[in-house]
Design a protein around this motif. Sequence first.
Motif, PDB file in Angstrom:
ATOM      1  N   GLY A 117       1.716   1.633  -3.639  1.00  0.00           N
ATOM      2  CA  GLY A 117       0.687   2.500  -4.204  1.00  0.00           C
ATOM      3  C   GLY A 117      -0.699   1.911  -4.273  1.00  0.00           C
ATOM      4  O   GLY A 117      -1.641   2.596  -4.705  1.00  0.00           O
ATOM      5  N   TYR A 118      -0.895   0.666  -3.857  1.00  0.00           N
ATOM      6  CA  TYR A 118      -2.245   0.095  -3.853  1.00  0.00           C
ATOM      7  C   TYR A 118      -3.057   0.727  -2.721  1.00  0.00           C
ATOM      8  O   TYR A 118      -2.549   0.961  -1.624  1.00  0.00           O
ATOM      9  CB  TYR A 118      -2.185  -1.426  -3.714  1.00  0.00           C
ATOM     10  CG  TYR A 118      -1.666  -2.094  -4.966  1.00  0.00           C
ATOM     11  CD1 TYR A 118      -2.526  -2.406  -6.009  1.00  0.00           C
ATOM     12  CD2 TYR A 118      -0.310  -2.376  -5.127  1.00  0.00           C
ATOM     13  CE1 TYR A 118      -2.051  -2.994  -7.179  1.00  0.00           C
ATOM     14  CE2 TYR A 118       0.177  -2.959  -6.280  1.00  0.00           C
ATOM     15  CZ  TYR A 118      -0.708  -3.274  -7.305  1.00  0.00           C
ATOM     16  OH  TYR A 118      -0.230  -3.851  -8.467  1.00  0.00           O
ATOM     17  N   ARG A 119      -4.324   1.001  -2.990  1.00  0.00           N
ATOM     18  CA  ARG A 119      -5.130   1.789  -2.053  1.00  0.00           C
ATOM     19  C   ARG A 119      -5.535   1.018  -0.811  1.00  0.00           C
ATOM     20  O   ARG A 119      -5.720   1.622   0.256  1.00  0.00           O
ATOM     21  CB  ARG A 119      -6.393   2.298  -2.754  1.00  0.00           C
ATOM     22  CG  ARG A 119      -6.131   3.353  -3.819  1.00  0.00           C
ATOM     23  CD  ARG A 119      -7.429   3.763  -4.492  1.00  0.00           C
ATOM     24  NE  ARG A 119      -8.071   2.624  -5.155  1.00  0.00           N
ATOM     25  CZ  ARG A 119      -9.258   2.675  -5.745  1.00  0.00           C
ATOM     26  NH1 ARG A 119      -9.963   3.795  -5.718  1.00  0.00           N
ATOM     27  NH2 ARG A 119      -9.754   1.595  -6.345  1.00  0.00           N
ATOM     28  N   SER A 120      -5.709  -0.270  -0.922  1.00  0.00           N
ATOM     29  CA  SER A 120      -6.196  -1.048   0.211  1.00  0.00           C
ATOM     30  C   SER A 120      -5.679  -2.471   0.115  1.00  0.00           C
ATOM     31  O   SER A 120      -5.139  -2.904  -0.911  1.00  0.00           O
ATOM     32  CB  SER A 120      -7.732  -1.069   0.208  1.00  0.00           C
ATOM     33  OG  SER A 120      -8.217  -1.813  -0.905  1.00  0.00           O
TER      34      SER A 120
ATOM     35  N   THR B 275       0.865  -1.184   0.000  1.00  0.00           N
ATOM     36  CA  THR B 275       0.000   0.000   0.000  1.00  0.00           C
ATOM     37  C   THR B 275       0.901   1.233   0.000  1.00  0.00           C
ATOM     38  O   THR B 275       1.706   1.387  -0.895  1.00  0.00           O
ATOM     39  CB  THR B 275      -0.970  -0.046   1.194  1.00  0.00           C
ATOM     40  OG1 THR B 275      -0.222  -0.254   2.407  1.00  0.00           O
ATOM     41  CG2 THR B 275      -1.972  -1.175   1.031  1.00  0.00           C
ATOM     42  N   SER B 276       0.802   2.090   0.983  1.00  0.00           N
ATOM     43  CA  SER B 276       1.624   3.302   0.988  1.00  0.00           C
ATOM     44  C   SER B 276       3.089   2.958   1.259  1.00  0.00           C
ATOM     45  O   SER B 276       3.410   1.916   1.833  1.00  0.00           O
ATOM     46  CB  SER B 276       1.123   4.281   2.050  1.00  0.00           C
ATOM     47  OG  SER B 276       1.286   3.729   3.339  1.00  0.00           O
TER      48      SER B 276
ATOM     49  N   ASP C 112      -7.455  -4.302  -2.661  1.00  0.00           N
ATOM     50  CA  ASP C 112      -6.858  -4.041  -3.971  1.00  0.00           C
ATOM     51  C   ASP C 112      -5.566  -4.834  -4.148  1.00  0.00           C
ATOM     52  O   ASP C 112      -5.279  -5.357  -5.238  1.00  0.00           O
ATOM     53  CB  ASP C 112      -6.569  -2.545  -4.137  1.00  0.00           C
ATOM     54  CG  ASP C 112      -7.821  -1.716  -4.296  1.00  0.00           C
ATOM     55  OD1 ASP C 112      -8.893  -2.312  -4.540  1.00  0.00           O
ATOM     56  OD2 ASP C 112      -7.746  -0.478  -4.171  1.00  0.00           O
TER      57      ASP C 112
END
Length: 342
Positions: free
Chosen positions: A185-188, A159-160, A191
Amino acid sequence: MVMGRVLVGICVAIGLNYSALAQSNEDEAAFFKGKSTRLIVGTGPGDGFDFYARLLSRHFYRHIPGQPSMTVQNMQGAGSLNALNFIQNVAPRDGTVLGLIIPVATTMPLLRPDVARFDPRTINWIGSVASDYFTCGVWTKDKVALKDLQAREFVMGSTSVGGSTSAGARIFADTLGLKFKLVPGYRSMNDLNFAAEKGEVAGHCGLMASSLKTTLWQAYESGRIKIVLRAGMVDDPALPNIPNAFDLAKTEEDRQLLLLLAGPWYYGRPVMAPPDVPPARLAALRKAFRETMEDPAFLADAKQLNAVVAPLSAEEIVKTVTDIYKIPETVIVRARPLFGVE
């Protein structure tokens, strides 16, 4: 005669102690009766921590003397730091406000002292509903072993940049020599799991054991997901043959780095109270928590929801937090970039 006097003295002492406990319970019942208590959860509605907070709130209040009502209030932001700072610095210190937070927030005074306005060693811990631990999972039909992760590159999602999935992948790679290429960079997590299912990435190292058991267990049992590595403080009979990074680490510094990552998840769903709660009230809340963890109605509710219940006492949390805060500054300096802290 002497023995008789001794026995009488012991009985009197026991009677006085029982009387004091009964009086304390009556006092706390009188305080809580008719009051509304809040359980602050440090995440948004609908996620795993909110899920556990609402499960707990439905039963916890019945074991608190006076049976006050209990509502859940979401206070999301900064990975539970907003909630933790509020509970430690703003909330009433009378036992009417408790918190359930993401445990990794307790390491922020070490990693980000500029944003953390609290000391976890001063937190009044109540207990933890469930212990948890990190795993590394890859979505593949092929057999994958630890030696494969060390021999060839695996594209791992996260994710972040500063999130736990990124930190997990970096720290596993750093301590065990794994060849990971990180794609953040995946939001959740949903995802991220979907991306691994489609083959965009091989997998990720932020899959908590509780999530695996509750949402992805069929995929694991069918072999679609291979759990190749974990970082856990205790053995898990449900996953008995997964290599544990703590056993594989070659140096004490590497183990300390893993402790910084995985230690907070040992007290995975922790409940806390603000500082300065009166000692008798704090003892009553801890007793109520222990009773809730053994409550057949609570356990049946958890089982119906497929929720993992593996409680820890306040004392066990305190010991783990103390061990984490003994980690030398040299390890903390090494850890900061791995946790995405510049």
